[in-house]
Scaffold this motif. Structure first.
Motif, mmCIF file in Angstrom:
data_model
loop_
_atom_site.group_PDB
_atom_site.id
_atom_site.type_symbol
_atom_site.label_atom_id
_atom_site.label_comp_id
_atom_site.label_asym_id
_atom_site.label_seq_id
_atom_site.Cartn_x
_atom_site.Cartn_y
_atom_site.Cartn_z
ATOM 1 N N GLU A 113 0.843 -1.059 -0.122
ATOM 2 C CA GLU A 113 -0.014 -0.108 -0.126
ATOM 3 C C GLU A 113 0.821 1.184 -0.021
ATOM 4 O O GLU A 113 0.426 2.139 -0.662
ATOM 5 C CB GLU A 113 -0.981 0.021 1.337
ATOM 6 C CG GLU A 113 -2.114 -1.082 1.024
ATOM 7 C CD GLU A 113 -2.817 -1.127 2.316
ATOM 8 O OE1 GLU A 113 -2.771 -0.540 3.303
ATOM 9 O OE2 GLU A 113 -3.799 -2.205 1.853
ATOM 10 N N ARG A 117 0.976 4.301 -3.044
ATOM 11 C CA ARG A 117 0.975 5.553 -2.910
ATOM 12 C C ARG A 117 2.183 6.452 -3.458
ATOM 13 O O ARG A 117 2.179 7.662 -3.718
ATOM 14 C CB ARG A 117 0.703 5.786 -1.177
ATOM 15 C CG ARG A 117 -0.706 5.568 -0.671
ATOM 16 C CD ARG A 117 -0.873 6.043 0.489
ATOM 17 N NE ARG A 117 0.127 5.527 1.475
ATOM 18 C CZ ARG A 117 -0.055 4.497 2.159
ATOM 19 N NH1 ARG A 117 -1.075 3.716 2.272
ATOM 20 N NH2 ARG A 117 0.787 4.317 3.274
ATOM 21 N N ASN A 123 1.913 1.642 -8.837
ATOM 22 C CA ASN A 123 0.738 1.203 -8.744
ATOM 23 C C ASN A 123 -0.066 0.900 -10.083
ATOM 24 O O ASN A 123 -1.096 0.089 -10.154
ATOM 25 C CB ASN A 123 0.228 2.794 -8.432
ATOM 26 C CG ASN A 123 -1.565 2.716 -8.038
ATOM 27 O OD1 ASN A 123 -1.885 1.825 -7.202
ATOM 28 N ND2 ASN A 123 -2.296 3.269 -8.822
#
Length: 191
Positions: A113, A117, A123
């Motif tokens: 995660e 970010r 991502n």
């Protein structure tokens, strides 16, 4: 780490620089697993995923009668884990066991995660990997519902020829949802 860098670059629109990859690699932890040892066992929470650098694994569950059902087979450059448990942080119903000695790169949910970010490119990679996984799952479900044992085997052999050399016949039969005898018969027909 070179295999992970090459793997990531196959799924992103712009090549990941050495500098960017160093930042990404810092979120992974190398880990070894001996043959027959478990990456994950039923009841545990999968707060990590493993990128396999070397070795092979199987993901399976046991039904009410104690019969084993193989859900996934993994080799080098594959990700091993339980997406449901990883995403929802719920206990897994699966076991993931090394079929050979393994070398892996582990990423925790927290680090995944964080990376999503911090890095647009990572991502993008995660989104593409999820899309690929979803498509493969749909194909497998459709095949298991409507294809003959021979068609399932032929498709498996065409898509994953290296698996035929790496995994014992009983694991391949279980993965295909057929008996070992049926697998032997369809293999003879395919030759």
């Amino acid at each position: 780490m070179k295999s992970l860098h090459a793997y990531l670059n196959r799924y992103v629109s712009a090549l990941i620089s050495e500098k960017d990859f160093e930042m990404i690699a810092g979120h992974f932890t190398p880990r070894k697993l001996k043959r027959r040892h478990y990456l994950l066992q039923e009841g545990q929470i999968a707060d990590y995923f493993a990128f396999i650098v070397k070795g092979s694994m199987r993901k399976y569950y046991l039904d009410d009668k104690g019969k084993e059902h193989v859900i996934n087979l993994y080799i080098e450059n594959w990700w091993a884990g339980d997406r449901e448990s990883f995403t929802l942080l719920t206990p897994t119903q699966y076991n993931i066991q090394a079929c050979e000695d393994c070398e892996m790169l582990i990423i925790t949910k927290e680090n995944k995660e964080k990376l999503c970010r911090q890095s647009v490119i990572f991502n993008e990679f995660v989104v593409r990997l999820d899309e690929k996984y979803s498509i493969a799952s749909q194909k497998r479900i459709a095949s298991s519902i409507s294809s003959s044992a021979k068609a399932r085997y032929d498709d498996f052999a065409a898509c994953y020829p290296e698996f035929l050399q790496r995994f014992p016949q009983h694991l391949i039969a279980s993965y295909l949802g057929i008996t070992k005898d049926t697998l032997s018969r369809v293999r003879r027909q395919s030759l």
